[in-house]
Design an enzyme around this catalytic site. Structure first.
Site, short mmCIF file in Angstrom:
data_model
loop_
_atom_site.label_atom_id
_atom_site.label_comp_id
_atom_site.label_asym_id
_atom_site.label_seq_id
_atom_site.Cartn_x
_atom_site.Cartn_y
_atom_site.Cartn_z
CG ASN A 144 -2.44 -0.14 0.64
OD1 ASN A 144 -2.87 0.68 -0.15
ND2 ASN A 144 -3.16 -1.15 1.09
CG ASP A 189 -5.28 1.55 2.56
OD1 ASP A 189 -4.58 1.73 1.55
OD2 ASP A 189 -6.39 1.01 2.51
#
Length: 276
Positions: A144, A189
């Protein structure tokens, strides 16, 4: 801290990137498409239909570099592939260094619905030009957000499935040296780095954004009206506007994926243009 909603009605929003004119670029991973939100609130489609775009960079010669099934430069409707490989089904987030090279992680397993033990780990690549790549390190379970420290001596890389923000010292010749990772709870993330070296992380399924000091210690946390917080970036004339994107909206679930904006007391780092 005041958080305003700028747009909503999307699926899983990713890859936010602001330009100097106040436009915000972003993608819808699940429904497809790359979009640009103007300061007037108008939203226009830049790349139609393309799904799986997890990262966006602005290119010095115009257009954008995006991820997905490959890494490509899209300008005026024309697509130039920078990196693709038959054994890599997709790439997720990406970032650029001061030289304009592109960094991205390979995604070798379906990102949705798999336990960490069943995932095939991917690599982090530096793309130096069309088809010219260097593998910096491997072992990234679910790649990510990627970013650099202000001095360029550290590369930060979120591994959402396993939990840490990986930290490496890049080397000009190739393989990067692993450093102590940043421990993160809540599924790291997307990420963004500020001018003081603070690492801002979107916490997927935790409904918040967290800032960590350069030494990895937690510094602050901003609650967001969404549970699935996917990414973030800095923008605005003073780089203190903090844009946060999501795949849902807890204030009004019917709004689905949303774009929020708040203010930071620390300015972000400007994202370099891609130059390959």
């Amino acid at each position: 801290m005041k958080i305003e909603t700028l747009a909503f009605g999307f699926g899983l929003i990713e890859g936010p990137r602001a330009d100097q004119a106040g436009n915000l670029y972003f993608s819808d991973v699940t429904n497809g498409g790359v979009f640009r939100r103007r300061p007037t609130d108008e939203i226009e489609t830049i790349v139609p239909k393309r799904r799986g775009v997890g990262g966006i960079a602005l290119h010095a010669e115009g257009g954008i570099v995006i991820s997905g099934k490959n890494i490509c430069h899209v300008k005026d409707g024309a697509t130039r592939v920078l990196f693709a490989r038959a054994d890599i089904p997709g790439f997720n987030d990406l970032y650029t260094d001061a030289q304009g090279r592109v960094y991205t992680g390979s995604m070798l397993s379906n990102p949705f619905g798999l336990e960490d033990k069943t995932r095939v780990p991917g690599d982090c690549f530096r793309i130096d030009g069309e088809g010219r790549v260097t593998v910096l390190y491997g072992g990234v379970s679910l790649t990510n957000g990627i970013g650099f420290s202000p001095d360029g001596k550290r590369i930060y890389h979120c591994d959402t499935a396993r939990g840490p923000v990986l930290v490496h010292e890049p080397a000009a010749a190739g393989r990067a040296t692993p450093l102590t990772p940043i421990r993160v709870e809540g599924g790291p993330d997307g990420l963004a780095i500020d001018a003081e070296g603070g690492v801002w992380v979107a916490l997927y399924q935790a409904g918040a954004v967290a800032r960590f000091k350069p030494d990895g210690s937690p510094d602050r946390r901003i609650e967001v009206p969404a549970r699935a917080v996917t990414s973030l970036c800095f923008g605005g004339a003073d780089l203190r506007d903090l844009y946060v994107v999501s795949a849902d909206n807890t204030d009004d679930p019917a709004r689905k994926g949303s774009i929020f904006r708040t203010r930071s007391d620390v300015a972000g780092l400007p994202a370099p243009f891609a130059r390959i």
